[in-house]
Design an enzyme around this catalytic site. Sequence first.
Site, short mmCIF file in Angstrom:
data_model
loop_
_atom_site.label_atom_id
_atom_site.label_comp_id
_atom_site.label_asym_id
_atom_site.label_seq_id
_atom_site.Cartn_x
_atom_site.Cartn_y
_atom_site.Cartn_z
N SER A 187 0.81 -1.21 0.00
CA SER A 187 0.00 0.00 0.00
C SER A 187 0.85 1.27 0.00
O SER A 187 1.98 1.27 0.48
CB SER A 187 -0.91 0.02 1.22
OG SER A 187 -1.79 -1.07 1.21
N1 SAH Z 1 -1.60 -4.68 3.98
C1 SAH Z 1 -0.75 -4.70 2.80
C2 SAH Z 1 -1.52 -4.53 1.52
C3 SAH Z 1 -2.01 -5.83 1.11
S1 SAH Z 1 -2.60 -5.95 -0.55
C4 SAH Z 1 0.35 -3.65 2.91
O1 SAH Z 1 0.68 -3.24 4.00
O2 SAH Z 1 0.93 -3.28 1.90
C5 SAH Z 1 -4.00 -6.97 -0.19
C6 SAH Z 1 -3.70 -8.40 0.16
O3 SAH Z 1 -4.94 -9.02 0.44
C7 SAH Z 1 -3.05 -9.20 -0.96
O4 SAH Z 1 -1.84 -9.75 -0.51
C8 SAH Z 1 -4.07 -10.29 -1.27
O5 SAH Z 1 -3.48 -11.54 -1.59
C9 SAH Z 1 -4.83 -10.38 0.04
N2 SAH Z 1 -6.16 -10.96 -0.07
C10 SAH Z 1 -7.07 -10.86 -1.08
N3 SAH Z 1 -8.18 -11.55 -0.78
C11 SAH Z 1 -7.98 -12.10 0.45
C12 SAH Z 1 -8.76 -12.92 1.30
N4 SAH Z 1 -9.99 -13.34 0.97
N5 SAH Z 1 -8.23 -13.29 2.49
C13 SAH Z 1 -6.98 -12.90 2.87
N6 SAH Z 1 -6.20 -12.13 2.09
C14 SAH Z 1 -6.69 -11.73 0.90
#
Ligand code: SAH
Length: 220
Positions: free
Chosen positions: A66
Amino acid sequence: MIAKSPDGWLEQKKRRLLAKIEKDGIPAKILARMSDVPREMFVPSSLTHASWDDTALPIDAGQSISQPTVVAWMTTLLQPDARMRVLEIGTGCGYQTAILAKLFRRVYTIERHRVLFEQASKRFAELRLRNVTAKRGDGALGWRENLPFPRIIVTAAAPHLLKAWVQQLAPDGILIAPLPDAQGALRITRVSLHNGHLKSEAFMPVRFVPLISPTFEKNP
Ligand code: SAH
């Protein structure tokens, strides 16, 4: 002047970014914790040079880390409290998790992709973040143990607020998630629970990778 060593140069970028975030109105307590977490550890090594730019960056499994400004705002809206536990949906590289670990008593975090879960777990160990409990699974279901959570943060874009999260939110709890507004635009949204009523407030427009789950069709 740009310092000669790559470290000094990155340090300058980091200072500039934190100064910008401070000007936006992020509280000192959260800025200090963002300064503590080495964002360069959470991006692919080919992108180290961009690790303190105010942008989202690609990581493995087609996902992203992010944007720092978005992390700062979501963390601020969450109203962190060192006595509380927090649930994070979508660990990704673990950057937001690491910041939460410094502001909460314990972080429970769920990631869908095995490779990202493993990489993030390794980083938590390297950074000695012993108050992080990470698992691989479907965050659309929430966590189901250690209920309820006084704080929940969702860092992937769900089509709408999911029932499981609301059910797992403690009285007077706060949930922060990117959710579509009435016009369908994705915005950082704060959902607060008071006396059994949900209040929803929409903030900045954002882009996030989608939350992917087979439960959407079965359990809207
Ligand atoms: N928090 C992160 C951003 C994550 S991007 C940061 O600090 O940068 C979003 C993440 O959510 C991705 O890795 C994706 O694989 C995950 N994701 C998507 N659907 C999901 C689900 N149903 N359960 C758990 N994780 C999920």
